[in-house]
Motif scaffolding. Structure first.
Motif, PDB file in Angstrom:
ATOM      1  N   THR A 145      43.346 -85.234  -7.265  1.00 41.44           N
ATOM      2  CA  THR A 145      42.583 -85.532  -6.146  1.00 41.44           C
ATOM      3  C   THR A 145      41.398 -84.640  -6.091  1.00 41.44           C
ATOM      4  O   THR A 145      41.336 -83.285  -6.360  1.00 41.44           O
ATOM      5  CB  THR A 145      43.452 -85.237  -5.044  1.00 41.44           C
ATOM      6  OG1 THR A 145      44.845 -86.036  -5.117  1.00 41.44           O
ATOM      7  CG2 THR A 145      42.984 -85.385  -3.651  1.00 41.44           C
ATOM      8  N   LEU A 146      40.172 -85.378  -5.999  1.00 42.81           N
ATOM      9  CA  LEU A 146      38.955 -84.457  -5.793  1.00 42.81           C
ATOM     10  C   LEU A 146      38.901 -83.863  -4.489  1.00 42.81           C
ATOM     11  O   LEU A 146      38.538 -82.456  -4.375  1.00 42.81           O
ATOM     12  CB  LEU A 146      37.922 -85.363  -6.199  1.00 42.81           C
ATOM     13  CG  LEU A 146      36.334 -84.989  -5.688  1.00 42.81           C
ATOM     14  CD1 LEU A 146      36.095 -83.680  -6.707  1.00 42.81           C
ATOM     15  CD2 LEU A 146      35.591 -85.768  -5.752  1.00 42.81           C
ATOM     16  N   ASN A 147      39.260 -84.772  -3.445  1.00 42.45           N
ATOM     17  CA  ASN A 147      39.326 -84.123  -2.143  1.00 42.45           C
ATOM     18  C   ASN A 147      39.943 -85.030  -1.249  1.00 42.45           C
ATOM     19  O   ASN A 147      39.917 -86.277  -1.618  1.00 42.45           O
ATOM     20  CB  ASN A 147      37.963 -83.458  -1.708  1.00 42.45           C
ATOM     21  CG  ASN A 147      36.757 -84.756  -1.168  1.00 42.45           C
ATOM     22  OD1 ASN A 147      37.226 -85.440  -0.373  1.00 42.45           O
ATOM     23  ND2 ASN A 147      35.768 -84.663  -1.914  1.00 42.45           N
ATOM     24  N   MET A 148      40.097 -84.646  -0.028  1.00 41.45           N
ATOM     25  CA  MET A 148      40.983 -85.734   1.018  1.00 41.45           C
ATOM     26  C   MET A 148      40.106 -86.340   2.032  1.00 41.45           C
ATOM     27  O   MET A 148      40.327 -86.613   3.090  1.00 41.45           O
ATOM     28  CB  MET A 148      42.154 -85.189   1.590  1.00 41.45           C
ATOM     29  CG  MET A 148      41.933 -83.967   2.286  1.00 41.45           C
ATOM     30  SD  MET A 148      43.506 -83.156   2.941  1.00 41.45           S
ATOM     31  CE  MET A 148      43.680 -83.987   4.496  1.00 41.45           C
ATOM     32  N   ARG A 149      38.650 -85.915   1.920  1.00 42.66           N
ATOM     33  CA  ARG A 149      37.750 -86.461   2.937  1.00 42.66           C
ATOM     34  C   ARG A 149      37.126 -87.746   2.489  1.00 42.66           C
ATOM     35  O   ARG A 149      36.253 -87.545   1.266  1.00 42.66           O
ATOM     36  CB  ARG A 149      36.712 -85.337   3.323  1.00 42.66           C
ATOM     37  CG  ARG A 149      37.597 -84.338   4.149  1.00 42.66           C
ATOM     38  CD  ARG A 149      36.108 -83.096   4.355  1.00 42.66           C
ATOM     39  NE  ARG A 149      36.762 -82.077   4.244  1.00 42.66           N
ATOM     40  CZ  ARG A 149      36.390 -81.039   3.623  1.00 42.66           C
ATOM     41  NH1 ARG A 149      35.134 -80.893   2.831  1.00 42.66           N
ATOM     42  NH2 ARG A 149      36.919 -79.880   3.717  1.00 42.66           N
ATOM     43  N   PRO A 150      37.106 -88.794   2.894  1.00 41.53           N
ATOM     44  CA  PRO A 150      36.504 -89.967   2.508  1.00 41.53           C
ATOM     45  C   PRO A 150      34.994 -89.574   2.424  1.00 41.53           C
ATOM     46  O   PRO A 150      34.431 -89.239   3.437  1.00 41.53           O
ATOM     47  CB  PRO A 150      36.959 -91.029   3.446  1.00 41.53           C
ATOM     48  CG  PRO A 150      38.324 -90.738   3.966  1.00 41.53           C
ATOM     49  CD  PRO A 150      38.207 -88.994   4.109  1.00 41.53           C
ATOM     50  N   GLN A 151      34.486 -90.348   1.459  1.00 40.35           N
ATOM     51  CA  GLN A 151      33.008 -90.304   1.348  1.00 40.35           C
ATOM     52  C   GLN A 151      32.251 -90.335   2.680  1.00 40.35           C
ATOM     53  O   GLN A 151      31.382 -89.733   3.071  1.00 40.35           O
ATOM     54  CB  GLN A 151      32.381 -91.137   0.298  1.00 40.35           C
ATOM     55  CG  GLN A 151      31.130 -90.735  -0.266  1.00 40.35           C
ATOM     56  CD  GLN A 151      31.093 -89.191  -0.836  1.00 40.35           C
ATOM     57  OE1 GLN A 151      32.138 -88.943  -1.554  1.00 40.35           O
ATOM     58  NE2 GLN A 151      30.133 -88.493  -0.883  1.00 40.35           N
ATOM     59  N   GLU A 152      32.789 -91.439   3.443  1.00 40.97           N
ATOM     60  CA  GLU A 152      32.167 -91.804   4.710  1.00 40.97           C
ATOM     61  C   GLU A 152      32.115 -90.671   5.854  1.00 40.97           C
ATOM     62  O   GLU A 152      31.292 -90.668   6.649  1.00 40.97           O
ATOM     63  CB  GLU A 152      32.249 -93.122   5.324  1.00 40.97           C
ATOM     64  CG  GLU A 152      33.950 -93.318   5.643  1.00 40.97           C
ATOM     65  CD  GLU A 152      34.349 -94.600   5.796  1.00 40.97           C
ATOM     66  OE1 GLU A 152      34.586 -94.869   7.121  1.00 40.97           O
ATOM     67  OE2 GLU A 152      34.523 -95.606   4.827  1.00 40.97           O
ATOM     68  N   ASN A 153      33.070 -89.992   5.516  1.00 46.49           N
ATOM     69  CA  ASN A 153      33.240 -88.807   6.645  1.00 46.49           C
ATOM     70  C   ASN A 153      32.646 -87.474   6.306  1.00 46.49           C
ATOM     71  O   ASN A 153      32.684 -86.507   6.976  1.00 46.49           O
ATOM     72  CB  ASN A 153      34.853 -88.412   6.749  1.00 46.49           C
ATOM     73  CG  ASN A 153      35.435 -89.548   7.449  1.00 46.49           C
ATOM     74  OD1 ASN A 153      34.791 -90.405   8.152  1.00 46.49           O
ATOM     75  ND2 ASN A 153      36.846 -89.275   7.481  1.00 46.49           N
ATOM     76  N   LEU A 154      31.946 -87.391   4.926  1.00 43.42           N
ATOM     77  CA  LEU A 154      30.900 -86.396   4.738  1.00 43.42           C
ATOM     78  C   LEU A 154      29.592 -86.617   5.308  1.00 43.42           C
ATOM     79  O   LEU A 154      28.933 -87.419   4.885  1.00 43.42           O
ATOM     80  CB  LEU A 154      31.093 -86.133   3.081  1.00 43.42           C
ATOM     81  CG  LEU A 154      32.314 -85.557   2.380  1.00 43.42           C
ATOM     82  CD1 LEU A 154      32.051 -85.865   1.105  1.00 43.42           C
ATOM     83  CD2 LEU A 154      32.780 -84.409   3.134  1.00 43.42           C
ATOM     84  N   CYS A 155      29.221 -85.832   6.351  1.00 40.11           N
ATOM     85  CA  CYS A 155      28.159 -86.158   6.863  1.00 40.11           C
ATOM     86  C   CYS A 155      27.346 -84.682   7.364  1.00 40.11           C
ATOM     87  O   CYS A 155      28.294 -83.803   7.670  1.00 40.11           O
ATOM     88  CB  CYS A 155      28.351 -87.038   8.022  1.00 40.11           C
ATOM     89  SG  CYS A 155      29.065 -86.366   9.546  1.00 40.11           S
TER      90      CYS A 155
END
Length: 119
Positions: free
Chosen positions: A18-28
């Motif tokens: 696992t790279l991270n648990m934040r979906p890309q669309e939630n990185l803002c």
């Protein structure tokens, strides 16, 4: 909903791929978050911009716990150090996968869904 988030978090922590648990669309960015919130509210929020020197001075002059809180804001928004965006993993380069790809059966909440829940 809380139970599902905990399940995803536990799977993510235990899985070295696992790279991270934040979906890309939630990185803002903070600017995008404010724009999303303004869109949900249907109005423009009043914004105040403060220079870094002013924040550092406020940190130095403020009593505890305010100085700590301001320090966290300063580090999070202005520090040139790496941010807490990704957790270190045991996976080698190119093998890391975002958690929602590993666990497509797990429902996660998006930033927009969370903002909707606050209205």
């Amino acid at each position: 909903m809380r139970r599902i988030r905990v399940q995803v978090a536990i799977k993510t922590v235990e899985d070295p791929r696992t790279l991270n648990m934040r979906p890309q669309e939630n990185l803002c960015s903070l600017d995008r978050l404010v724009a999303l919130w303004e869109n949900k509210l249907g109005k423009t929020l009043e914004k105040s911009y403060v220079c870094e020197e002013e924040i550092v001075k406020k940190i130095q002059e403020s009593p505890s716990p305010l100085n700590f809180q301001l320090g966290v804001v300063h580090w999070t928004l202005l520090s040139k150090e790496p941010k807490l965006r990704e957790k270190p993993t045991g996976a080698s380069a190119g093998e890391e996968v975002e958690a929602t790809e590993l666990y497509p059966d797990m429902k996660y909440i998006t930033v927009e869904e969370y903002l909707d829940s606050l209205l």
